[in-house]
Design an enzyme around this catalytic site. Structure first.
Site, PDB file in Angstrom:
ATOM      1  N   ALA A 109       0.806  -1.226   0.000  1.00  0.00           N
ATOM      2  CA  ALA A 109       0.000   0.000   0.000  1.00  0.00           C
ATOM      3  C   ALA A 109       0.839   1.277   0.000  1.00  0.00           C
ATOM      4  CB  ALA A 109      -0.924  -0.007   1.215  1.00  0.00           C
ATOM      5  N   PRO A 158      -5.160   5.999   0.436  1.00  0.00           N
ATOM      6  CA  PRO A 158      -4.708   5.758   1.809  1.00  0.00           C
ATOM      7  C   PRO A 158      -4.540   4.275   2.109  1.00  0.00           C
ATOM      8  CG  PRO A 158      -7.020   6.414   1.792  1.00  0.00           C
ATOM      9  CD  PRO A 158      -6.540   6.500   0.376  1.00  0.00           C
ATOM     10  N   ASP A 159      -3.611   3.973   2.957  1.00  0.00           N
ATOM     11  CA  ASP A 159      -3.420   2.610   3.438  1.00  0.00           C
ATOM     12  C   ASP A 159      -4.489   2.373   4.496  1.00  0.00           C
ATOM     13  OD1 ASP A 159      -2.642   0.250   4.575  1.00  0.00           O
ATOM     14  OD2 ASP A 159      -0.585   0.874   5.017  1.00  0.00           O
ATOM     15  N   GLN A 200       0.645  -6.241  -3.748  1.00  0.00           N
ATOM     16  CA  GLN A 200      -0.517  -6.513  -2.906  1.00  0.00           C
ATOM     17  C   GLN A 200      -1.637  -5.534  -3.254  1.00  0.00           C
ATOM     18  OE1 GLN A 200       2.246  -6.068   0.662  1.00  0.00           O
ATOM     19  NE2 GLN A 200       0.814  -7.561   1.488  1.00  0.00           N
ATOM     20  N   ASP A 251      -5.027  -1.588  -7.208  1.00  0.00           N
ATOM     21  CA  ASP A 251      -5.377  -0.298  -7.816  1.00  0.00           C
ATOM     22  C   ASP A 251      -4.952  -0.108  -9.267  1.00  0.00           C
ATOM     23  OD1 ASP A 251      -2.595   0.202  -7.635  1.00  0.00           O
ATOM     24  OD2 ASP A 251      -2.826   1.126  -5.656  1.00  0.00           O
ATOM     25  N   HIS A 270      -3.370  -9.996  -4.777  1.00  0.00           N
ATOM     26  CA  HIS A 270      -4.692  -9.772  -4.189  1.00  0.00           C
ATOM     27  C   HIS A 270      -5.738  -9.471  -5.266  1.00  0.00           C
ATOM     28  CE1 HIS A 270      -2.933  -8.627   0.038  1.00  0.00           C
ATOM     29  NE2 HIS A 270      -2.758  -9.892  -0.264  1.00  0.00           N
ATOM     30  N   CYS A 287     -19.155 -12.984 -12.429  1.00  0.00           N
ATOM     31  CA  CYS A 287     -20.412 -13.553 -11.934  1.00  0.00           C
ATOM     32  C   CYS A 287     -20.093 -14.808 -11.119  1.00  0.00           C
ATOM     33  CB  CYS A 287     -21.316 -13.902 -13.110  1.00  0.00           C
ATOM     34  SG  CYS A 287     -22.818 -14.778 -12.599  1.00  0.00           S
ATOM     35  N   CYS A 343     -22.247 -17.923 -13.208  1.00  0.00           N
ATOM     36  CA  CYS A 343     -21.862 -18.443 -14.530  1.00  0.00           C
ATOM     37  C   CYS A 343     -20.427 -18.091 -14.911  1.00  0.00           C
ATOM     38  CB  CYS A 343     -22.823 -17.934 -15.608  1.00  0.00           C
ATOM     39  SG  CYS A 343     -22.549 -16.211 -16.096  1.00  0.00           S
ATOM     40  N   CYS A 396     -25.375 -10.124 -12.789  1.00  0.00           N
ATOM     41  CA  CYS A 396     -24.885 -10.565 -14.091  1.00  0.00           C
ATOM     42  C   CYS A 396     -25.922 -10.257 -15.183  1.00  0.00           C
ATOM     43  CB  CYS A 396     -24.619 -12.068 -14.033  1.00  0.00           C
ATOM     44  SG  CYS A 396     -24.074 -12.789 -15.580  1.00  0.00           S
ATOM     45  N   CYS A 425     -27.150 -14.065 -16.451  1.00  0.00           N
ATOM     46  CA  CYS A 425     -27.917 -14.998 -15.617  1.00  0.00           C
ATOM     47  C   CYS A 425     -28.471 -14.370 -14.332  1.00  0.00           C
ATOM     48  CB  CYS A 425     -27.053 -16.204 -15.274  1.00  0.00           C
ATOM     49  SG  CYS A 425     -25.847 -15.896 -13.979  1.00  0.00           S
ATOM     50  N   SER A 440       4.554  -3.402   4.863  1.00  0.00           N
ATOM     51  CA  SER A 440       5.022  -3.689   6.220  1.00  0.00           C
ATOM     52  C   SER A 440       5.445  -5.157   6.346  1.00  0.00           C
ATOM     53  CB  SER A 440       3.917  -3.369   7.226  1.00  0.00           C
ATOM     54  OG  SER A 440       2.764  -4.115   6.885  1.00  0.00           O
TER      55      SER A 440
HETATM   56 ZN    ZN Z   1     -23.842 -14.966 -14.676  1.00  0.00          ZN
END
Ligand code: ZN
Length: 256
Positions: A33, A42-43, A111, A114, A129, A137, A140, A160, A163, A202
């Site tokens: 971060a 911001p972290d 990590q 963004d 991450h 979705c 599906c 979705c 579906c 960290s």
């Molecule tokens: Zn779907």
């Protein structure tokens, strides 16, 4: 030791990191971060910062919360999309893209969700991450780019278009495991790295916090560019404690 050695000026940590990068045949960056804070993100672990003051992200951005109360989850996460979508990379992100373009950096493991490394021009980015680039979705599997998300909202919940299943951001929520392929790629990179440069993290959240251990275990070196202390400071060859932008710009300048 000769007199000439003794009178040699001491190398600065910046110069030391530049020398390590130049000498390494495989350098990998690991970012957290802290590298995006200068871009206005911001972290969330820092108390009292913007968006995170009113809700506890560990509660609302939790996979259980997503399933239990999708409206509340999206109330929070839709704002997060909005906040992140217009953010721009800063000089620290650009420094890493430049190192890669110059053949001095193999990959960036991040990590952060963004997209700022990609926006800065980094090509090999391992997002452990996930990222806000897409949402999927949960029924599906249909995948939607960020730009198409707004159109999916019905009464505050993303559904979705095919579906009507519940759509979830392709980011790792609290309570979820990290994507297997990304973490495997990150582990391989860290094992192979002669030099791992940890920036703005960290290094406390597992499994990412275990990555520097892999580099050290394979006799690689660690460099740390983070204002706060980390559990790896003592094992690092060099530690830079300044602002990430200042430090990385200085390293680029030292590389010439
Ligand atoms: Zn779907």
């Amino acid at each position: 030791m000769s007199l000439a050695d003794e009178t040699k000026p001491t190398t600065t940590p910046t110069q030391q990191l530049a020398d390590l990068i130049r000498a390494s045949s495989c350098t990998v960056a690991l970012t957290g971060a802290g590298i995006s804070v200068p871009s206005g993100i911001p972290d969330f672990r820092s108390p009292g910062t913007g968006l995170w003051t009113k809700v506890d992200p560990m509660e609302v951005a939790h996979i259980d919360s997503f399933h239990r109360s999708p409206r509340r989850f999206w109330q929070y996460y839709r704002r997060r999309f909005d906040t992140l979508a217009d953010k721009e990379p800063n000089a620290a992100h650009r420094a890493l893209a430049e190192l890669e373009a110059r053949g001095l950096l193999e990959a960036v493991i991040t990590q952060n969700i963004d997209l700022l490394h990609r926006k800065a021009g980094s090509k090999r980015v391992v997002e452990v991450h996930g990222s806000i680039a897409t949402s999927s979705c949960t029924t599906c599997g249909a995948r939607y780019p960020l730009a198409e998300m707004e159109a999916l909202f019905d009464e505050g919940v993303a559904l979705c278009a095919g579906c009507e299943g519940s759509v979830k951001p392709d980011v790792v929520l609290f309570g979820e495991l990290l994507p297997e392929s990304a973490i495997a790629e990150a582990q391989t990179l860290c094992e192979c790295a002669e030099l791992l440069v940890c920036i703005g993290s960290s290094l406390e959240v597992y499994p990412v916090a275990g990555l520097p251990e892999l580099t050290l275990g394979a006799r690689g070196r660690l460099a740390i560019v983070t204002q706060s202390s980390t559990p790896y400071d003592r094992g690092a060859t060099v530690v830079l404690r300044g602002d990430v932008v200042d430090e990385l710009e200085a390293v680029i300048a030292a590389l010439g």
